[in-house]
Write an enzyme that holds these catalytic residues in place. Structure first.
Site, PDB file in Angstrom:
ATOM      1  CB  SER A 116      -0.904   0.023   1.240  1.00 14.20           C
ATOM      2  OG  SER A 116      -1.555   1.279   1.349  1.00 14.20           O
ATOM      3  CE1 TYR A 125      -3.828  -2.419   5.135  1.00  9.12           C
ATOM      4  CE2 TYR A 125      -3.533  -0.081   4.698  1.00  9.12           C
ATOM      5  CZ  TYR A 125      -3.746  -1.373   4.238  1.00  9.12           C
ATOM      6  OH  TYR A 125      -3.869  -1.614   2.887  1.00  9.12           O
TER       7      TYR A 125
HETATM    8  P1  NAP Z   1     -11.713  -5.813  -0.061  1.00 10.44           P
HETATM    9  O1  NAP Z   1     -12.603  -5.150  -1.060  1.00 10.44           O
HETATM   10  O2  NAP Z   1     -12.064  -5.735   1.380  1.00 10.44           O
HETATM   11  O3  NAP Z   1     -11.502  -7.356  -0.453  1.00 10.44           O
HETATM   12  C1  NAP Z   1     -10.660  -8.120   0.351  1.00 10.44           C
HETATM   13  C2  NAP Z   1     -10.514  -9.505  -0.216  1.00 10.44           C
HETATM   14  O4  NAP Z   1      -9.611 -10.232   0.620  1.00 10.44           O
HETATM   15  C3  NAP Z   1     -11.824 -10.272  -0.235  1.00 10.44           C
HETATM   16  O5  NAP Z   1     -11.825 -11.118  -1.367  1.00 10.44           O
HETATM   17  C4  NAP Z   1     -11.716 -11.116   1.046  1.00 10.44           C
HETATM   18  O6  NAP Z   1     -12.425 -12.346   0.962  1.00 10.44           O
HETATM   19  C5  NAP Z   1     -10.247 -11.418   1.067  1.00 10.44           C
HETATM   20  N1  NAP Z   1      -9.743 -11.790   2.383  1.00 10.44           N
HETATM   21  C6  NAP Z   1      -9.744 -11.086   3.540  1.00 10.44           C
HETATM   22  N2  NAP Z   1      -9.178 -11.801   4.525  1.00 10.44           N
HETATM   23  C7  NAP Z   1      -8.811 -12.991   3.976  1.00 10.44           C
HETATM   24  C8  NAP Z   1      -8.189 -14.142   4.463  1.00 10.44           C
HETATM   25  N3  NAP Z   1      -7.817 -14.245   5.758  1.00 10.44           N
HETATM   26  N4  NAP Z   1      -7.963 -15.195   3.631  1.00 10.44           N
HETATM   27  C9  NAP Z   1      -8.342 -15.107   2.317  1.00 10.44           C
HETATM   28  N5  NAP Z   1      -8.940 -14.031   1.790  1.00 10.44           N
HETATM   29  C10 NAP Z   1      -9.171 -12.988   2.613  1.00 10.44           C
HETATM   30  O7  NAP Z   1     -10.209  -5.263  -0.162  1.00 10.44           O
HETATM   31  P2  NAP Z   1      -9.467  -4.330  -1.241  1.00 10.44           P
HETATM   32  O8  NAP Z   1      -9.757  -2.919  -0.920  1.00 10.44           O
HETATM   33  O9  NAP Z   1      -9.713  -4.849  -2.600  1.00 10.44           O
HETATM   34  O10 NAP Z   1      -7.953  -4.596  -0.811  1.00 10.44           O
HETATM   35  C11 NAP Z   1      -7.217  -5.694  -1.345  1.00 10.44           C
HETATM   36  C12 NAP Z   1      -5.745  -5.549  -0.967  1.00 10.44           C
HETATM   37  O11 NAP Z   1      -5.252  -4.298  -1.415  1.00 10.44           O
HETATM   38  C13 NAP Z   1      -5.478  -5.605   0.540  1.00 10.44           C
HETATM   39  O12 NAP Z   1      -4.248  -6.267   0.769  1.00 10.44           O
HETATM   40  C14 NAP Z   1      -5.341  -4.133   0.910  1.00 10.44           C
HETATM   41  O13 NAP Z   1      -4.564  -3.956   2.056  1.00 10.44           O
HETATM   42  C15 NAP Z   1      -4.665  -3.602  -0.334  1.00 10.44           C
HETATM   43  N6  NAP Z   1      -4.857  -2.176  -0.567  1.00 10.44           N
HETATM   44  C16 NAP Z   1      -6.107  -1.666  -0.703  1.00 10.44           C
HETATM   45  C17 NAP Z   1      -6.245  -0.304  -0.963  1.00 10.44           C
HETATM   46  C18 NAP Z   1      -7.593   0.335  -1.128  1.00 10.44           C
HETATM   47  O14 NAP Z   1      -7.682   1.580  -1.010  1.00 10.44           O
HETATM   48  N7  NAP Z   1      -8.645  -0.407  -1.447  1.00 10.44           N
HETATM   49  C19 NAP Z   1      -5.120   0.531  -1.063  1.00 10.44           C
HETATM   50  C20 NAP Z   1      -3.856  -0.052  -0.908  1.00 10.44           C
HETATM   51  C21 NAP Z   1      -3.750  -1.394  -0.670  1.00 10.44           C
HETATM   52  P3  NAP Z   1     -13.915 -12.482   1.592  1.00 10.44           P
HETATM   53  O15 NAP Z   1     -14.727 -11.405   0.942  1.00 10.44           O
HETATM   54  O16 NAP Z   1     -14.319 -13.856   1.220  1.00 10.44           O
HETATM   55  O17 NAP Z   1     -13.753 -12.255   3.051  1.00 10.44           O
END
Ligand code: NAP
Length: 249
Positions: A142, A155
């Site tokens: 991130s 985080y």
């Molecule tokens: P999201 O919409 O909350 O989706 C998270 C995904 O991860 C879902 O498919 C969830 O599965 C899965 N997950 C959570 N815990 C898990 C576990 N213990 N084992 C397997 N799967 C798991 O998240 P997102 O915003 O797309 O973020 C995805 C990644 O990008 C994360 O690593 C986050 O830190 C990073 N990131 C996000 C942003 C942002 O602004 N969105 C920015 C920088 C980095 P279920 O739905 O089945 O629980």
């Protein structure tokens, strides 16, 4: 010729958000994709249906990346479905901003277990399954590791660990022809960001004001970068952490 024809990829946390976008992007370039999810079977099935209706190959596999037995099963099912493994995208992650005084053991362990331990367990298992021609690990870190926002100590620490692990494992696994890179997205509008309550807040406005390109991102801003890192176009790149954030830092 598709960039990833014949390749097999596991994308953790691909039932929604950034992971779903990456799974679809890798499949569109010819990879067979394992769409991992923790609890959202319906979301994962939808991603698989979209991929297969476009002529791609994908299966949904449940598994909590923070549990070693689940991780073993995810990769065993990958082998069973597609025969080998070339690419791991460590995307599964959770985020919860918490001021110092509200930090608890539970909040700490939930984020570290998924974002750091889960990433290590998945990479450990993937490294056993990559073939003699090597492999490719893409960690979703991130931009928080560059911005260090207040109330994000846990985080941001998890993603700082991801950056360090990326540098370490690139050195450790390079001799086995395994590349390890990270993508560090800025704020991306996903289901997770909506449920965390970030959309429409002063925090979002502040980030946009600090972002040279003046907006938050969409999963589609990240997908082509993951395809690039997964393909031989980036064959001489390993150990990099790449900010993909409209210039925010
Ligand atoms: P999201 O919409 O909350 O989706 C998270 C995904 O991860 C879902 O498919 C969830 O599965 C899965 N997950 C959570 N815990 C898990 C576990 N213990 N084992 C397997 N799967 C798991 O998240 P997102 O915003 O797309 O973020 C995805 C990644 O990008 C994360 O690593 C986050 O830190 C990073 N990131 C996000 C942003 C942002 O602004 N969105 C920015 C920088 C980095 P279920 O739905 O089945 O629980």
């Amino acid at each position: 010729m598709s960039k990833l024809a014949g390749k097999v990829a596991v994308v953790t946390g691909a039932s929604k958000g950034i992971g779903a976008g990456i799974a679809k992007g890798l499949a569109a370039e010819g990879a067979s994709v394992v769409v991992n999810y923790a609890s959202s079977k319906e979301g994962a099935d939808k991603v698989v249906a979209e991929i297969t209706s476009n002529g791609g190959k994908a299966v949904a596999v449940q598994g909590d990346v923070a549990k070693a037995a689940d991780v073993k099963r995810i990769f065993a099912e990958t082998k069973k479905a597609f025969g080998h493994l070339d690419i791991l995208v460590n995307n599964a992650g959770v985020y919860q901003f918490t001021p110092l005084e509200e930090i608890t053991e539970e909040i700490f362990h939930r984020q570290f277990n998924t974002n750091v331990l889960g990433l290590l367990l998945a990479t450990q298992e993937a490294a056993k399954h990559f073939g003699p021609e090597g492999g490719n690990v893409i960690n979703i870190s991130s931009t928080v590791t560059a911005v260090n926002p207040p109330a994000s100590a846990i985080y941001t620490a998890t993603k700082g660990a991801v950056d360090s692990i990326t540098h370490v494992l690139a050195k450790e696994l390079g001799p086995k022809k395994i590349r390890v890179n990270a993508i560090n997205p800025g704020m991306i509008e996903t289901e997770g960001v909506h449920s965390a309550g970030f959309i429409g807040t002063d925090f979002q406005k502040q980030l946009e004001a600090q972002t040279p390109l003046g907006r938050i991102g969409k999963p589609d801003d990240i997908t082509p970068v993951a395809v690039f890192l997964a393909s031989s176009d980036s064959g001489w790149i390993t150990g990099e952490t790449l900010l993909v954030a409209g210039g925010l830092r």
